[in-house]
Design a protein around this motif. Structure first.
Motif, mmCIF file in Angstrom:
data_model
loop_
_atom_site.group_PDB
_atom_site.id
_atom_site.type_symbol
_atom_site.label_atom_id
_atom_site.label_comp_id
_atom_site.label_asym_id
_atom_site.label_seq_id
_atom_site.Cartn_x
_atom_site.Cartn_y
_atom_site.Cartn_z
ATOM 1 N N LEU A 1 0.856 -1.286 -0.086
ATOM 2 C CA LEU A 1 -0.035 0.024 -0.164
ATOM 3 C C LEU A 1 0.841 1.084 0.055
ATOM 4 O O LEU A 1 0.410 2.289 -0.560
ATOM 5 C CB LEU A 1 -0.929 0.033 1.290
ATOM 6 C CG LEU A 1 -1.971 -1.007 1.032
ATOM 7 C CD1 LEU A 1 -2.769 -1.025 2.363
ATOM 8 C CD2 LEU A 1 -2.987 -0.663 -0.079
ATOM 9 N N THR A 2 2.044 1.162 0.581
ATOM 10 C CA THR A 2 2.878 2.202 0.793
ATOM 11 C C THR A 2 3.493 2.592 -0.684
ATOM 12 O O THR A 2 3.391 3.688 -1.116
ATOM 13 C CB THR A 2 4.143 2.031 1.636
ATOM 14 O OG1 THR A 2 3.456 1.854 2.950
ATOM 15 C CG2 THR A 2 4.998 3.134 1.696
ATOM 16 N N ARG B 1 0.342 4.142 -3.048
ATOM 17 C CA ARG B 1 0.451 5.311 -2.634
ATOM 18 C C ARG B 1 1.201 6.101 -3.275
ATOM 19 O O ARG B 1 1.020 7.398 -3.862
ATOM 20 C CB ARG B 1 0.279 5.727 -1.291
ATOM 21 C CG ARG B 1 0.081 7.114 -1.030
ATOM 22 C CD ARG B 1 -0.111 7.463 0.704
ATOM 23 N NE ARG B 1 -0.276 8.876 0.847
ATOM 24 C CZ ARG B 1 -0.202 9.382 2.217
ATOM 25 N NH1 ARG B 1 -0.152 8.329 3.320
ATOM 26 N NH2 ARG B 1 -0.422 10.453 2.397
ATOM 27 N N SER B 2 2.655 5.765 -3.447
ATOM 28 C CA SER B 2 3.817 6.465 -4.037
ATOM 29 C C SER B 2 3.511 6.776 -5.557
ATOM 30 O O SER B 2 3.753 7.623 -6.298
ATOM 31 C CB SER B 2 5.012 6.020 -3.827
ATOM 32 O OG SER B 2 6.014 6.504 -4.509
ATOM 33 N N ASN C 1 0.668 8.935 -7.094
ATOM 34 C CA ASN C 1 1.156 10.398 -6.965
ATOM 35 C C ASN C 1 1.915 10.684 -8.154
ATOM 36 O O ASN C 1 2.265 11.794 -8.261
ATOM 37 C CB ASN C 1 2.035 10.558 -5.692
ATOM 38 C CG ASN C 1 1.133 10.824 -4.295
ATOM 39 O OD1 ASN C 1 -0.129 11.055 -4.461
ATOM 40 N ND2 ASN C 1 1.891 10.409 -3.251
#
Length: 312
Positions: A157-158, A161-162, A165
């Motif tokens: 998930l990290t 999310r990156s 963006n």
């Protein structure tokens, strides 16, 4: 630049394993065969372990989840790759691409931690046999497996999310058979520095930490085994450790080489070969080493087959 910035990517093109049509056909058939073996073999192992009371131990509990993870991350990209070959198109949607990488990352991260848990389990079984049952309780085993899945989800998930963006405005061709994050960084028209640093830090922390746990566990096992006076007992323990250590060394070696080296340090064909090794071949290797060469698992298979035969 203005025209480039106005173009928003809605899909990516995956070039696959090779652009040679004949070789691509051969490799696709081989991949299909490997996938069938991986799926059938790992599901069969899960069924055998769940159906055999003698295999309801921490070792086989972890093996069940290893088989499940091998099945899962092979299924994330292989069916898509084979379908693309059959229908003659290599496209994947933008969101599908990000999700594909996220699931591959989640299952691989979970497997890293699970292999570390399996090594620790073997360490306790060989080095502390009198306290093994007290330490490796069913509840503790569930905690270890749950932690592996949760850390895999958090890591995935990290990264997702990156990636969300970042902006992709062309080109959209990925020279690979699945959406891999270093190649997505190359295609982004955003500043990817922070995302790349985050990727290296998280991947490095996961790979190196779990690898050190595995190595330290097997070093402890080796020291204990060398103190055993029985040559037969020493050989049996060492042969078991050697098999497990071979798998984890190959797994961590290829993953670390692929993701912790700079993306430009290897030719793209070399990166594909490394990726094929840990995404396609290691699940089959796991199946062979942890199951086919395992006497208890083979005996459980024979008993189950006999029951099925006589039941008819």
């Amino acid at each position: 630049m203005a025209d480039r910035n106005l173009t928003v990517i809605t899909e990516f093109i995956l070039l696959g394993l090779t652009e040679d049509p004949v070789l691509n056909t051969v490799l696709s058939v081989l991949c299909l065969l490997i996938y069938v073996i991986t799926v059938a073999g790992n599901l069969w192992i899960i069924v055998i372990i769940l159906a055999t009371d003698q295999l309801h131990s921490p070792k086989y509990f972890f093996l069940t989840h290893l088989a499940f993870l091998d099945f899962c991350y092979s299924s994330v990209f292989l069916p898509k790759m084979l379908i693309n070959y059959l229908v003659g198109q290599n496209s994947i949607s933008y969101h599908g691409c990000l999700l594909q990488y996220s699931f591959v990352n989640m299952f691989l991260t979970a497997e890293c931690f699970l292999l570390a848990a399996m090594a620790y389990d073997r360490y306790l079984a060989i080095c502390s046999p009198l306290y093994y049952r007290c330490l490796m309780t069913p509840t503790f085993c569930i905690y270890l497996v749950s932690a592996s899945y949760l850390l895999g989800c958090a890591n995935s998930l990290t990264h997702l999310r990156s990636l969300l963006n970042l902006t992709f405005c062309g080109p959209n061709v990925i020279d690979h058979y699945f959406c891999d994050i270093p190649l997505l960084f190359q295609l982004s028209c955003s500043d990817t520095h922070d995302s790349e640093v985050l990727f290296i830090v998280l991947s490095g922390a996961t790979s190196i930490t779990t690898f050190l746990i595995v190595v330290s566990s097997y070093l402890g096992i080796l020291i204990t085994v060398l103190k055993i006076h029985s040559a037969r007992g020493s050989y049996k323990a060492l042969s078991t450790c050697a098999s497990h250590l071979t798998v984890v060394t190959l797994f961590y070696g290829t993953v670390i080489s692929t993701y912790l080296g700079t993306s430009s340090s290897f030719p793209q064909d070399t990166e594909k070969i490394l990726s094929v090794f840990y995404t396609l071949l290691l699940p089959v290797l796991n199946l062979f080493i942890y199951s086919v060469r395992n006497k208890e698992a083979k005996e459980a298979m024979r008993r189950m087959i006999k029951r099925k035969i006589f039941a008819q």
